[in-house]
Design a protein around this motif. Sequence first.
Motif, PDB file in Angstrom:
ATOM      1  N   ARG A 248       1.876   1.919  -2.896  1.00  0.00           N
ATOM      2  CA  ARG A 248       1.471   0.642  -3.481  1.00  0.00           C
ATOM      3  C   ARG A 248       2.403  -0.506  -3.093  1.00  0.00           C
ATOM      4  O   ARG A 248       2.204  -1.632  -3.532  1.00  0.00           O
ATOM      5  N   ASP A 250       2.961  -2.822  -0.777  1.00  0.00           N
ATOM      6  CA  ASP A 250       2.292  -3.406   0.383  1.00  0.00           C
ATOM      7  C   ASP A 250       3.249  -4.116   1.343  1.00  0.00           C
ATOM      8  O   ASP A 250       3.100  -4.020   2.565  1.00  0.00           O
ATOM      9  N   ALA A 254       3.457  -2.656   5.241  1.00  0.00           N
ATOM     10  CA  ALA A 254       3.110  -3.446   6.429  1.00  0.00           C
ATOM     11  C   ALA A 254       4.186  -3.381   7.501  1.00  0.00           C
ATOM     12  O   ALA A 254       3.913  -3.651   8.675  1.00  0.00           O
ATOM     13  N   HIS A 279      -5.540   1.821   4.295  1.00  0.00           N
ATOM     14  CA  HIS A 279      -4.969   0.613   3.692  1.00  0.00           C
ATOM     15  C   HIS A 279      -3.784   0.117   4.510  1.00  0.00           C
ATOM     16  O   HIS A 279      -3.648  -1.100   4.752  1.00  0.00           O
ATOM     17  N   ALA A 280      -2.949   1.032   4.963  1.00  0.00           N
ATOM     18  CA  ALA A 280      -1.799   0.648   5.783  1.00  0.00           C
ATOM     19  C   ALA A 280      -2.255   0.019   7.094  1.00  0.00           C
ATOM     20  O   ALA A 280      -1.672  -0.965   7.562  1.00  0.00           O
ATOM     21  N   LEU A 283      -3.217  -3.469   6.592  1.00  0.00           N
ATOM     22  CA  LEU A 283      -2.044  -4.339   6.440  1.00  0.00           C
ATOM     23  C   LEU A 283      -1.348  -4.604   7.768  1.00  0.00           C
ATOM     24  O   LEU A 283      -0.394  -5.387   7.826  1.00  0.00           O
TER      25      LEU A 283
END
Length: 328
Positions: A248, A250, A254, A279-280, A283
């Motif tokens: 989580r 972020d 990234a 998700h990564a 980012l």
Amino acid sequence: MVSPTSPSTASIDPALARTLQRFAQLDANTPAPQLSYVQRRRLLSERQAQLVRTPLSSIRQNNYFVTAPGREISVRSYQKSSTEAPYTLVWLHGGGWMVGDLNTHDDLCERLAQHSGHTVLSVHYRRTPESPFPAALDDVLQVLQWLRTMQGLLPLEHDKVLLGGDSAGAHLALAAAVRQLQALPGDAGAARIAGLLLLYPPLLPDQDTESMRSFGSGYGLTPAAMQLYWQSLGKVQGKAAAWMQPGRCDAEIAQLPPTLVVTASHDILRDEAEAFALHAQALGAPVQLQRAPAMVHGFARLVAASPAARQQVENACTAWAELLRTAA
């Protein structure tokens, strides 16, 4: 007992199905009412590893102790004989942060050294429930500091290292990368993490995913066991709370180094790990995802029992090497 032809294991690798059956029989044949749950799980983990252990004569092992305030951290190196390794791959064993040790992961670490060409350094971090989070993470950072401090004194020391782990160890590897990116003063002097290899990591407690529902029985790891493992980590606040759920973070995600996330097709943790990888990528992180077909949670430590599992570990090493090469 799980039969290799029962509906719950019919679609997984037959060698893994037979191994699950052998483990179930081992469990049934190990009455130990005097042991606590944790003691019993650790005993069975050791016996499972002994049951399938197949040493590689081409890999040289050495044991070391990393000194830390009030404790020593046991580590074990694995290296191809007469081969100069380009990197040291620091490996964090799985076991729900509670079980597992250097011996339970000998087979995997030997294969990683063989197929990656790197020196593998396996770390026996402090486990729960005796040592709640972030004790294990502190041990990982202590080892990374030791690696940089000992440069020139041992052949496995480097300014930059690779970091990886399976299951709970993969969670700790990601947490260590997030923590290192935060550049905390107390973590200064640690070897820099140049790449991550994460095998089926648990990332969030209390997940209700399709894979959690589909593979909750008959595939080794169960939702009840995973819930107990998360609870054993303890309750933490501040930065430690973020490190406990590193997926989580972020801002740090990234900035991750080249990272390969490997999931198992028949694993309750599959969906949360794959969601993290996607998700990564969104980012902008250099993260790749690879799903191992016909595999269950923990397949990587069963490479000696399953040629298919061994092939998946080889595939992961190859894909990760290419990712590291293109990112260099």
